[in-house]
Scaffold this active site. Structure first.
Site, PDB file in Angstrom:
ATOM      1  N   HIS A 131      39.256  28.622  35.133  1.00 53.78           N
ATOM      2  CA  HIS A 131      39.298  29.382  36.240  1.00 53.78           C
ATOM      3  C   HIS A 131      37.974  30.160  36.889  1.00 53.78           C
ATOM      4  O   HIS A 131      37.636  29.953  37.784  1.00 53.78           O
ATOM      5  CB  HIS A 131      40.443  30.514  35.953  1.00 53.78           C
ATOM      6  CG  HIS A 131      40.571  31.335  37.246  1.00 53.78           C
ATOM      7  ND1 HIS A 131      41.878  31.327  38.045  1.00 53.78           N
ATOM      8  CD2 HIS A 131      39.971  32.536  37.804  1.00 53.78           C
ATOM      9  CE1 HIS A 131      41.733  32.135  39.097  1.00 53.78           C
ATOM     10  NE2 HIS A 131      40.605  32.977  39.127  1.00 53.78           N
ATOM     11  N   GLU A 132      37.357  30.362  35.736  1.00 53.71           N
ATOM     12  CA  GLU A 132      36.115  31.158  36.270  1.00 53.71           C
ATOM     13  C   GLU A 132      34.928  30.076  36.421  1.00 53.71           C
ATOM     14  O   GLU A 132      34.340  30.427  37.285  1.00 53.71           O
ATOM     15  CB  GLU A 132      35.693  32.160  35.004  1.00 53.71           C
ATOM     16  CG  GLU A 132      36.562  33.214  34.687  1.00 53.71           C
ATOM     17  CD  GLU A 132      37.089  34.198  35.905  1.00 53.71           C
ATOM     18  OE1 GLU A 132      36.399  34.162  36.922  1.00 53.71           O
ATOM     19  OE2 GLU A 132      38.175  34.631  35.854  1.00 53.71           O
ATOM     20  N   HIS A 135      35.397  29.109  39.943  1.00 54.75           N
ATOM     21  CA  HIS A 135      34.976  30.227  40.924  1.00 54.75           C
ATOM     22  C   HIS A 135      33.308  29.788  41.197  1.00 54.75           C
ATOM     23  O   HIS A 135      32.905  29.859  42.171  1.00 54.75           O
ATOM     24  CB  HIS A 135      34.828  31.345  40.296  1.00 54.75           C
ATOM     25  CG  HIS A 135      35.979  32.253  40.809  1.00 54.75           C
ATOM     26  ND1 HIS A 135      36.481  32.341  42.209  1.00 54.75           N
ATOM     27  CD2 HIS A 135      37.166  32.854  40.035  1.00 54.75           C
ATOM     28  CE1 HIS A 135      37.671  33.207  42.182  1.00 54.75           C
ATOM     29  NE2 HIS A 135      37.810  33.340  40.866  1.00 54.75           N
TER      30      HIS A 135
END
Length: 171
Positions: A131-132, A135
């Protein structure tokens, strides 16, 4: 250390691909400290630099008993198993959705002093790493959702108070 403002969905920095970190200095260590403090204050398990407006390839995390940061992260799957579960995001308050990700990953990168590191993650930590890193590539988790679920999430975003306040009036 200082709390930083978390950028919300709609802010162009969240769609920006972060630049690799090349300077390992006090400014980077301050950024990492600020990110950890901001993540803790917001109750998150991860936070990418662009979520606070910095376009550096770094994220912080605190989950499954592991706390730290990765600068210039790269990950690869560790096996073929996947996990499907609900994801949320500090940049999209109150909105979540079902996302399928690799169940186990190995992330490599360096720390804020430029020392190499590797982290093996399964379950929530693996989800957090993916997820990060998304980003840092300018990808929000909604893009990983099935089309119908994404439509519902986008409708929830458009109806959210925080999003409504950010839309200029057309008067």
């Amino acid at each position: 250390m200082a709390l930083r403002k978390i950028r919300l969905f709609g802010d162009p920095v969240l769609n920006t691909v972060a630049s690799p970190v090349t300077r390992f200095d006090e400014q980077l260590r301050t950024l990492v400290g600020d990110m950890l403090e901001t993540m803790d204050h917001a109750g998150g398990v991860g936070l990418a630099a662009n979520q606070i407006g910095a376009t550096a390839r770094v994220f912080v995390f605190d989950c499954q008993g592991m706390r730290g940061h990765i600068v210039n992260p790269v990950w690869k799957p560790a096996g073929v198993d996947t996990q499907t579960g609900t994801e949320g995001c500090l940049s999209v308050p109150g909105v979540g959705g079902t996302v399928t990700r690799h169940n186990s990953v190995i992330a490599t990168g360096v720390d804020a002093d430029g020392r190499p590191l590797a982290i093996s993650g399964t379950g929530l930590l693996a989800r957090c790493i993916q997820h990060e890193t998304d980003h840092l590539d300018g990808i929000m988790f909604m893009r990983r959702m099935e089309p119908e679920a994404r439509k519902e999430a986008m409708s929830n975003i458009r109806g959210a108070d925080w999003f409504q306040r950010g839309i200029p009036s057309c008067d």
